[in-house]
Design a protein around this motif. Structure first.
Motif, PDB file in Angstrom:
ATOM      1  N   GLU A  13       0.849  -1.191   0.000  1.00  0.00           N
ATOM      2  CA  GLU A  13       0.000   0.000   0.000  1.00  0.00           C
ATOM      3  C   GLU A  13       0.881   1.236   0.000  1.00  0.00           C
ATOM      4  OE1 GLU A  13      -3.094   0.816   2.941  1.00  0.00           O
ATOM      5  OE2 GLU A  13      -3.361  -1.354   3.016  1.00  0.00           O
ATOM      6  N   ILE A  14       0.505   2.205  -0.780  1.00  0.00           N
ATOM      7  CA  ILE A  14       1.198   3.494  -0.747  1.00  0.00           C
ATOM      8  C   ILE A  14       0.533   4.303   0.359  1.00  0.00           C
ATOM      9  CG2 ILE A  14       1.710   5.628  -1.992  1.00  0.00           C
ATOM     10  CD1 ILE A  14       1.621   3.922  -4.564  1.00  0.00           C
ATOM     11  N   PRO A  15       1.322   4.715   1.368  1.00  0.00           N
ATOM     12  CA  PRO A  15       0.697   5.427   2.480  1.00  0.00           C
ATOM     13  C   PRO A  15       0.153   6.788   2.049  1.00  0.00           C
ATOM     14  CG  PRO A  15       3.089   5.448   2.714  1.00  0.00           C
ATOM     15  CD  PRO A  15       2.759   4.587   1.521  1.00  0.00           C
ATOM     16  N   LEU A  16      -1.079   7.062   2.457  1.00  0.00           N
ATOM     17  CA  LEU A  16      -1.672   8.367   2.200  1.00  0.00           C
ATOM     18  C   LEU A  16      -1.393   9.247   3.407  1.00  0.00           C
ATOM     19  CD1 LEU A  16      -5.098   7.376   0.632  1.00  0.00           C
ATOM     20  CD2 LEU A  16      -3.108   8.324  -0.523  1.00  0.00           C
ATOM     21  N   ILE A  47      10.856  10.764  14.475  1.00  0.00           N
ATOM     22  CA  ILE A  47      12.085   9.963  14.389  1.00  0.00           C
ATOM     23  C   ILE A  47      12.050   8.853  15.442  1.00  0.00           C
ATOM     24  CG2 ILE A  47      14.589  10.036  14.782  1.00  0.00           C
ATOM     25  CD1 ILE A  47      14.510  12.878  13.479  1.00  0.00           C
ATOM     26  N   ASN A  48      11.640   9.206  16.663  1.00  0.00           N
ATOM     27  CA  ASN A  48      11.545   8.215  17.736  1.00  0.00           C
ATOM     28  C   ASN A  48      10.505   7.143  17.403  1.00  0.00           C
ATOM     29  OD1 ASN A  48      13.424   9.745  19.106  1.00  0.00           O
ATOM     30  ND2 ASN A  48      11.943  10.661  20.503  1.00  0.00           N
ATOM     31  N   GLU A  49       9.378   7.593  16.856  1.00  0.00           N
ATOM     32  CA  GLU A  49       8.315   6.651  16.489  1.00  0.00           C
ATOM     33  C   GLU A  49       8.806   5.687  15.414  1.00  0.00           C
ATOM     34  OE1 GLU A  49       3.804   6.755  14.566  1.00  0.00           O
ATOM     35  OE2 GLU A  49       4.696   8.619  15.273  1.00  0.00           O
ATOM     36  N   LYS A  50       9.530   6.218  14.436  1.00  0.00           N
ATOM     37  CA  LYS A  50      10.018   5.385  13.335  1.00  0.00           C
ATOM     38  C   LYS A  50      11.019   4.345  13.840  1.00  0.00           C
ATOM     39  CE  LYS A  50      12.028   5.610   8.738  1.00  0.00           C
ATOM     40  NZ  LYS A  50      12.561   6.474   7.691  1.00  0.00           N
ATOM     41  N   SER A  51      11.858   4.735  14.792  1.00  0.00           N
ATOM     42  CA  SER A  51      12.872   3.802  15.288  1.00  0.00           C
ATOM     43  C   SER A  51      12.289   2.735  16.210  1.00  0.00           C
ATOM     44  CB  SER A  51      13.989   4.567  15.997  1.00  0.00           C
ATOM     45  OG  SER A  51      13.502   5.140  17.192  1.00  0.00           O
ATOM     46  N   SER A  52      11.076   2.939  16.676  1.00  0.00           N
ATOM     47  CA  SER A  52      10.491   1.959  17.604  1.00  0.00           C
ATOM     48  C   SER A  52       9.236   1.290  17.034  1.00  0.00           C
ATOM     49  CB  SER A  52      10.173   2.637  18.932  1.00  0.00           C
ATOM     50  OG  SER A  52       9.194   3.641  18.747  1.00  0.00           O
ATOM     51  N   ILE A  63       5.447  -0.564   5.674  1.00  0.00           N
ATOM     52  CA  ILE A  63       4.358   0.382   5.397  1.00  0.00           C
ATOM     53  C   ILE A  63       4.337   1.476   6.456  1.00  0.00           C
ATOM     54  CG2 ILE A  63       1.853   0.641   5.320  1.00  0.00           C
ATOM     55  CD1 ILE A  63       1.783  -2.160   3.952  1.00  0.00           C
ATOM     56  N   ALA A  64       4.453   1.090   7.727  1.00  0.00           N
ATOM     57  CA  ALA A  64       4.468   2.073   8.821  1.00  0.00           C
ATOM     58  C   ALA A  64       5.674   2.993   8.690  1.00  0.00           C
ATOM     59  CB  ALA A  64       4.472   1.361  10.166  1.00  0.00           C
ATOM     60  N   SER A  65       6.825   2.413   8.344  1.00  0.00           N
ATOM     61  CA  SER A  65       8.041   3.210   8.184  1.00  0.00           C
ATOM     62  C   SER A  65       7.910   4.193   7.022  1.00  0.00           C
ATOM     63  CB  SER A  65       9.236   2.285   7.948  1.00  0.00           C
ATOM     64  OG  SER A  65      10.411   3.033   7.773  1.00  0.00           O
ATOM     65  N   ASN A  66       7.313   3.746   5.918  1.00  0.00           N
ATOM     66  CA  ASN A  66       7.114   4.631   4.757  1.00  0.00           C
ATOM     67  C   ASN A  66       6.166   5.778   5.104  1.00  0.00           C
ATOM     68  OD1 ASN A  66       8.788   3.095   3.148  1.00  0.00           O
ATOM     69  ND2 ASN A  66       7.121   1.954   2.194  1.00  0.00           N
ATOM     70  N   TYR A  67       5.133   5.481   5.878  1.00  0.00           N
ATOM     71  CA  TYR A  67       4.175   6.509   6.296  1.00  0.00           C
ATOM     72  C   TYR A  67       4.884   7.581   7.127  1.00  0.00           C
ATOM     73  CZ  TYR A  67       0.121   8.675   8.512  1.00  0.00           C
ATOM     74  OH  TYR A  67      -0.802   9.580   8.965  1.00  0.00           O
ATOM     75  N   ILE A  68       5.656   7.143   8.103  1.00  0.00           N
ATOM     76  CA  ILE A  68       6.375   8.098   8.961  1.00  0.00           C
ATOM     77  C   ILE A  68       7.414   8.864   8.146  1.00  0.00           C
ATOM     78  CG2 ILE A  68       7.929   8.322  10.947  1.00  0.00           C
ATOM     79  CD1 ILE A  68       6.406   5.876  12.159  1.00  0.00           C
ATOM     80  N   SER A  69       8.094   8.182   7.230  1.00  0.00           N
ATOM     81  CA  SER A  69       9.083   8.861   6.375  1.00  0.00           C
ATOM     82  C   SER A  69       8.429   9.948   5.533  1.00  0.00           C
ATOM     83  CB  SER A  69       9.785   7.855   5.462  1.00  0.00           C
ATOM     84  OG  SER A  69      10.602   6.997   6.214  1.00  0.00           O
TER      85      SER A  69
END
Length: 166
Positions: A13-16, A47-52, A63-69
């Motif tokens: 999925e491409i994150p919206l 950044i903290n959310e992405k690392s955890s 998918i979660a990482s792409n959304y946060i990025s």
């Protein structure tokens, strides 16, 4: 490779990502020092959310990482274009960016306080209005005792400036 040769379950999925507050093209991205601190804190939180990130599968984690990025990319663009306005350099007797204005609105005896801030900082529930909002536009440049009129569809609303602080 053609998308026709990719298994359906392998497609991600491409994150919206919702856009940030609207800043019209060509408008300077003014921000208060407090607003810049808030943006930098938001960046650190992402950044903290992405690392955890914890996810059941590697795909969910990606998918979660792409959304946060994507959110980080939009935020970093906003931070890069931000022009911090030092409030102690603003004229104290005139409404400018960053001013907190005490207003008497119409015939109401209740006084309202609003601070004129950047688009990313605006939050009406906290009494912060964007400098590009119609109310801010009619107030900027006015002094204590002066009035501004906002033309609405069914009425005109009068704002009397009671006090200005920075």
């Amino acid at each position: 490779m053609s998308r026709g040769f990719v298994k359906e379950e392998d497609q991600e999925e491409i994150p919206l990502v919702p856009p940030r507050a609207d800043l019209p093209t060509g408008v300077t991205n003014y921000i208060t020092p407090n607003g810049m601190e808030e943006l930098l804190a938001e960046k650190q939180a992402l950044i903290n959310e992405k690392s955890s990130i914890e996810a059941a599968t590697e795909q969910e984690k990606r998918i979660a990482s792409n959304y946060i990025s994507s959110k980080l990319h939009l935020l970093e663009d906003r931070i890069a274009t931000a022009k911090v306005v030092e409030l102690d350099e603003q004229p104290k007797n005139e409404i400018r960016f960053g001013a907190t204005v005490t207003l008497k609105i119409g015939n109401s005896s209740k006084l309202e306080n609003y601070q004129i801030v950047g688009v990313d900082e605006s939050d009406i529930s906290k009494g912060k209005i964007s400098f590009i909002s119609p109310i801010a536009k009619i107030l900027i440049g006015l002094k204590v005792g002066e009035q501004a009129v906002l033309k609405l569809a069914r009425e005109n609303r009068t704002f009397e400036i009671i006090a200005i602080t920075y």
